[in-house]
Design a protein around this motif. Structure first.
Motif, short mmCIF file in Angstrom:
data_model
loop_
_atom_site.label_atom_id
_atom_site.label_comp_id
_atom_site.label_asym_id
_atom_site.label_seq_id
_atom_site.Cartn_x
_atom_site.Cartn_y
_atom_site.Cartn_z
N SER A 67 0.81 -1.22 0.00
CA SER A 67 0.00 0.00 0.00
C SER A 67 0.84 1.27 0.00
CB SER A 67 -0.93 0.02 1.22
OG SER A 67 -1.84 -1.06 1.17
N ALA A 68 2.16 1.15 -0.09
CA ALA A 68 3.04 2.32 -0.05
C ALA A 68 3.98 2.28 -1.24
CB ALA A 68 3.84 2.36 1.25
N SER A 69 3.81 3.27 -2.15
CA SER A 69 4.62 3.31 -3.36
C SER A 69 5.44 4.60 -3.39
CB SER A 69 3.73 3.23 -4.60
OG SER A 69 4.49 3.43 -5.77
N ALA A 70 6.65 4.49 -3.91
CA ALA A 70 7.48 5.68 -4.09
C ALA A 70 7.02 6.51 -5.29
CB ALA A 70 8.94 5.28 -4.28
N VAL A 71 6.10 5.97 -6.08
CA VAL A 71 5.55 6.68 -7.23
C VAL A 71 4.04 6.78 -7.02
CG1 VAL A 71 5.31 6.73 -9.73
CG2 VAL A 71 7.37 5.75 -8.70
N TRP A 72 3.55 7.99 -6.71
CA TRP A 72 2.12 8.13 -6.39
C TRP A 72 1.53 9.37 -7.09
CZ3 TRP A 72 -1.19 4.73 -5.08
CH2 TRP A 72 -2.44 5.09 -4.55
N PRO A 73 1.21 9.26 -8.40
CA PRO A 73 0.62 10.39 -9.14
C PRO A 73 -0.76 10.82 -8.64
CG PRO A 73 1.44 8.68 -10.63
CD PRO A 73 1.48 8.11 -9.26
N PRO A 74 -1.56 9.94 -7.98
CA PRO A 74 -2.89 10.39 -7.55
C PRO A 74 -2.86 11.63 -6.66
CG PRO A 74 -2.77 8.01 -7.43
CD PRO A 74 -1.39 8.49 -7.75
N THR A 75 -1.78 11.84 -5.90
CA THR A 75 -1.71 13.04 -5.07
C THR A 75 -1.78 14.30 -5.94
OG1 THR A 75 -0.45 11.95 -3.33
CG2 THR A 75 -0.26 14.35 -3.49
N GLY A 76 -0.99 14.33 -7.01
CA GLY A 76 -1.03 15.48 -7.91
C GLY A 76 -2.36 15.62 -8.61
N LEU A 77 -2.97 14.48 -9.00
CA LEU A 77 -4.28 14.51 -9.66
C LEU A 77 -5.34 15.09 -8.74
CD1 LEU A 77 -6.26 13.68 -11.93
CD2 LEU A 77 -6.40 11.43 -10.82
N ALA A 78 -5.39 14.61 -7.49
CA ALA A 78 -6.41 15.07 -6.54
C ALA A 78 -6.23 16.56 -6.23
CB ALA A 78 -6.34 14.25 -5.27
N ARG A 85 -11.59 22.68 -9.75
CA ARG A 85 -13.05 22.58 -9.67
C ARG A 85 -13.61 22.82 -8.28
NH1 ARG A 85 -15.33 23.77 -13.73
NH2 ARG A 85 -17.18 22.58 -13.12
N GLY A 86 -12.74 23.06 -7.31
CA GLY A 86 -13.22 23.35 -5.97
C GLY A 86 -13.10 22.17 -5.04
N ARG A 87 -13.03 22.48 -3.75
CA ARG A 87 -12.85 21.42 -2.75
C ARG A 87 -14.11 20.57 -2.55
NH1 ARG A 87 -10.27 25.83 -0.40
NH2 ARG A 87 -11.94 26.20 1.12
N ARG A 88 -15.20 20.95 -3.21
CA ARG A 88 -16.43 20.16 -3.11
C ARG A 88 -16.28 18.78 -3.77
NH1 ARG A 88 -20.02 23.67 -7.48
NH2 ARG A 88 -18.66 23.31 -9.29
N LEU A 89 -15.22 18.57 -4.53
CA LEU A 89 -14.99 17.26 -5.17
C LEU A 89 -14.25 16.29 -4.26
CD1 LEU A 89 -13.97 18.20 -8.85
CD2 LEU A 89 -16.24 17.82 -7.88
N TRP A 90 -14.10 16.63 -2.98
CA TRP A 90 -13.34 15.74 -2.09
C TRP A 90 -13.91 14.32 -2.02
CZ3 TRP A 90 -15.60 13.31 1.98
CH2 TRP A 90 -16.80 13.84 2.48
N PRO A 91 -15.25 14.12 -2.15
CA PRO A 91 -15.72 12.72 -2.11
C PRO A 91 -15.11 11.87 -3.21
CG PRO A 91 -17.56 14.23 -1.79
CD PRO A 91 -16.40 15.06 -2.20
N GLY A 92 -14.81 12.47 -4.37
CA GLY A 92 -14.19 11.70 -5.44
C GLY A 92 -12.82 11.18 -5.03
N VAL A 93 -12.06 12.00 -4.28
CA VAL A 93 -10.76 11.56 -3.78
C VAL A 93 -10.95 10.42 -2.79
CG1 VAL A 93 -8.66 12.29 -2.59
CG2 VAL A 93 -9.84 13.88 -4.12
N PHE A 94 -11.91 10.59 -1.89
CA PHE A 94 -12.13 9.57 -0.86
C PHE A 94 -12.54 8.24 -1.49
CE2 PHE A 94 -14.64 7.27 2.25
CZ PHE A 94 -13.86 7.37 3.39
N VAL A 95 -13.50 8.29 -2.42
CA VAL A 95 -13.98 7.05 -3.04
C VAL A 95 -12.86 6.39 -3.84
CG1 VAL A 95 -15.58 6.11 -4.74
CG2 VAL A 95 -16.37 7.82 -3.09
N GLY A 96 -12.14 7.18 -4.63
CA GLY A 96 -11.06 6.62 -5.43
C GLY A 96 -9.99 5.99 -4.56
N ALA A 97 -9.60 6.68 -3.47
CA ALA A 97 -8.57 6.14 -2.58
C ALA A 97 -9.06 4.87 -1.89
CB ALA A 97 -8.19 7.20 -1.55
N PHE A 98 -10.33 4.86 -1.48
CA PHE A 98 -10.87 3.67 -0.82
C PHE A 98 -10.85 2.47 -1.77
CE2 PHE A 98 -14.29 0.82 0.36
CZ PHE A 98 -14.07 0.64 1.72
#
Length: 752
Positions: A67-78, A85-98
């Motif tokens: 679960s721990a990678s030295a290469v993690w592009p999702p941080t930059g994407l989120a 588009r605003g912080r209202r999209l935070w559920p998309g980050v949560f669902v994708g990470a889950f």
């Protein structure tokens, strides 16, 4: 677009500096509340899907822990998604990470902890960037980039690493003794993901796209090819050293510097992303300077390298862009300053100022509006457009239109006192000229106030045939230009007021001068008559005195003894001196008022005539007078020139030491259109302290008994020469003689 390219080519600019042209497009219609909610939900699902896909790629490179990678592009994407588009999209980050973690390893509880950390990381990073690093403008300045690195790439990512690793250890999916090893891998992967992916997405999506010009396209292709070739050499082992792990990592920075200098932040972020992909691929396949026995350690090294060079080129690109913006701002301000400095009136300066703004910023039409305080409205002063643009109806409407406060683009800027930018005036709700703009194809516009302190004196607006997104840097530049124009208007108004006052005073002064001149002329005429009368009355008894003295000398000389005859001689000499003094005074006074007609005076003929009356004196003193030929002619009054020469030659013969034969030399020489006539002697000379008062009336600098005279001769010389437009001077040394000179206009100066 063809006309825009023609405009850029006409003014020597590849692309407009003030804004980026887009194709004209209709304004998107406003969405209802339900439609807005549906759009947000769709964006959340899209973000979750993208996060899941990119996360799976990142976890495929997890070696220290699943679960721990030295290469993690999702941080930059989120982070980019929440910034755009605003912080209202935070559920998309949560669902994708889950989803990405639950399908990899772990329980629901550990996955919830990891997803919570990833979500807080994105939300906190977006808030910190928006609050302290300029928001979507974060990559425009070096200062905000450093703030982004500290706050978003280092601080917020530490939160995700702490949540994630702690959740893994609590759930038994990682050992506590490995905590810091896993934490370091997690944090570095998130940080580099933020540094490489976020700039790429924000710069490309937040800023309008810029098409490459015909000159830029080959250079961009060459840059891309260079990035790939350098990547092959450094990270594919294809180098001349036959060493797949040769320490050539520094070479990868060179094409990125090229991109930063020539293509700005967009080019720097893009090439850095491409270079990072090549470096990552090569390292995973055992090539490059960062390959170690431990694959995870290799990835940590290459990620640290990628993060470092990305920050370096982003900062450099921002610094170069800032410098270009500053240069552009200075160029526009300098052009406006030069126009205002050279223009005598506001009406002459107005079209030139509009032209300078349009030409240097790549706009096509401009207008200046004046605030009419009495009518409380704006009226158009001048309209200017590029030569190839034809918008007769819009120009006519602009000239005829008047705007009250708050109406139209000029009225809005007048009311707010701040610059404004409209991407497309044809869809603007408060632009009354929109129908004409639609008909003639005008779209983008900006407007800024002409200010003097807190007062708005007018506004300037410019238009383009393209839709252009707002450029905050350009709008900031307009504020000092508006202040410059306001100060210019104030200065010209003050100058005009001063001219009115000066004209009034000049008229009064001219009348006073005329009146006083007339009175002075009357006084001079009266004084001339008085002087002639006095001279006549004074000379009458002098003539009687001289006559009786002569008669007494002839008839009674034998009767008088020696002292008597001496007294009689003194009486005759005193009467003669008095008569000569009166004659000199009359000559001096007459030079002030008498008309002096000018003619060509041949000095080679006049000088010998002047010497004839002095022949007896020359023979008596055994003097030598030498004329250095040729003597140049002058334009002067012949009678006055004769008086001047008589006085100078008489002085040259008179003021010599006793028993010393006078030696006099006369010559002429040209001097800048004038003719200098020089008379040099071998006389007693003059002390330096006496030279300044030598030409003043009654200036007697020697003993009158040894060198008799009235003291007016040189004053007559100076007055006569000055009346003829010349000047007089002397060069002298005590005991070595003097050289008196006069300069008079020559024939050539009159012809010129």
């Amino acid at each position: 677009m063809a006309k825009a390219a023609k405009l850029c080519q006409l003014y020597g600019r590849e692309t407009p500096l003030s804004a980026t042209p887009l194709q004209a497009r209709p304004q998107p219609r406003k969405l209802s509340g339900l439609q807005t909610q549906a759009l947000v939900i769709a964006e959340i699902f899209i973000l979750a899907g993208l996060y899941f896909c990119v996360g799976k790629f990142g976890l495929s490179l997890a070696f220290v822990n699943a679960s721990a990678s030295a290469v993690w592009p999702p941080t930059g994407l989120a982070l980019a998604a929440l910034l755009l588009r605003g912080r209202r999209l935070w559920p998309g980050v949560f669902v994708g990470a889950f989803l990405v973690n639950i399908t990899t390893q772990g329980s629901v509880s550990t996955t919830l902890g990891i997803a919570t950390g990833n979500t807080l990381e994105a939300v906190l990073g977006a808030w910190l960037v928006g609050r302290f690093a300029g928001g979507l403008k974060v990559f425009d300045r070096a200062r905000t980039i450093f703030a982004f690195v500290l706050l978003a790439a280092m601080v917020s990512t530490a939160l995700s690493a702490a949540f994630g690793v702690t959740s893994l250890c609590l759930g038994g999916f990682a050992q506590w003794q490995q905590y810091w090893t896993v934490w370091w891998t997690w944090w570095l992967g998130d940080m580099v993901g933020a540094l490489t992916v976020t700039p790429l997405l924000v710069i490309w999506l937040a800023q309008p796209a810029v098409g490459l010009t015909t000159k830029q396209a080959p250079e961009a292709a060459g840059l891309l090819l260079t990035v790939v070739l350098v990547g092959q050499i450094v990270f594919r082992g294809r180098n001349p050293f036959s060493d797949p792990n040769a320490p050539l990592g520094y070479a990868a920075l060179l094409p990125l510097l090229w991109a930063a200098f020539r293509f700005g932040p967009r080019g720097a972020a893009t090439t850095a992303f491409i270079a990072s992909g090549i470096a990552l691929w090569g390292t995973l396949h055992g090539f490059g300077p960062f390959v170690k026995a431990d694959t995870n350690q290799s990835l940590l090294f290459v990620q640290a390298f990628i993060g470092t060079i990305t920050v370096a080129v982003l900062v450099l690109a921002a610094a170069v862009a800032e410098r270009k913006r500053a240069e552009h701002r200075l160029q526009v301000q300098d052009a406006v300053s030069r126009i205002l400095a050279d223009a005598p009136t506001l009406r002459e300066a107005t079209p030139k100022v509009i032209q300078a703004l349009c030409e240097r910023a790549g706009w096509e039409l401009g207008a200046i509006w004046h605030v009419d305080r009495a009518a409380n409205e704006l009226s158009c002063v001048e309209v200017w457009h590029v030569p190839w643009l034809s918008v007769p109806q819009f120009e006519a409407t602009t000239r005829q239109r008047r705007f009250p406060p708050g109406i139209g683009l000029p009225g809005r800027v007048w009311t707010s006192g701040k610059p404004a930018w409209v991407p497309d005036v044809t869809t603007d709700d408060n632009f009354p000229r929109a129908p004409v703009a639609i008909q003639e194809g005008l779209h983008a516009a900006f407007c800024f106030p002409i200010r003097l302190g807190e007062d708005v004196l007018g506004v300037i607006e410019c238009f383009s045939r393209e839709v252009r997104e707002p450029d905050e840097n350009f709008l900031q530049m307009l504020t000092p230009i508006g202040s410059q124009l306001g100060q210019f208007i104030e200065r010209k108004q003050a100058e005009e007021s001063l001219r009115v006052v000066l004209r009034r005073y000049a008229g009064d002064l001219e009348r006073q001068v005329e009146e006083r001149t007339a009175k002075l002329q009357d006084t001079i005429r009266s004084l001339d008559g008085f002087c002639y009368s006095i001279a006549h009355d004074l000379r009458a008894p002098l003539r009687a005195l001289s006559g009786f003295s002569a008669e007494l000398s002839q008839q009674y000389a034998e009767v008088l003894d020696g002292p008597g005859r001496e007294y009689l001689a003194r009486i005759k000499a005193a009467a003669a001196r008095m008569d000569q003094l009166i004659l000199d005074l009359l000559k001096f006074g007459r030079l002030n008022t008498v008309e002096l007609p000018v003619e060509t005076v041949p000095l080679n003929a006049l000088v010998p005539e002047v010497l004839e009356p002095l022949e007896d004196q020359i023979k008596t003193q055994r003097a030598e007078v030498r004329l250095r030929q040729p003597l140049l002619p002058v334009r002067a009054n012949a009678v006055v020139v004769e008086q001047v020469l008589t006085n100078l030659l008489d002085n040259a013969l008179k003021f010599v030491p006793p028993s010393t034969p006078p030696q006099v030399e006369v010559w002429t020489e040209p001097r800048n259109g004038m003719v200098r006539l020089c008379v040099r002697d071998n006389g007693i000379g003059i002390k330096a302290e006496y030279l300044k008062k030598l030409f003043q009336p009654f200036a007697r600098l020697v003993d009158g008994t040894e060198f008799p005279g009235t003291g007016i001769g040189l004053a007559i010389v100076r007055k006569g020469v000055e009346r003829m437009g010349g000047r007089v001077g002397v060069e002298s040394q005590v005991g070595q003689g003097s050289c008196f000179w006069v300069e008079l206009p020559g024939e050539q100066s009159v012809e010129a």
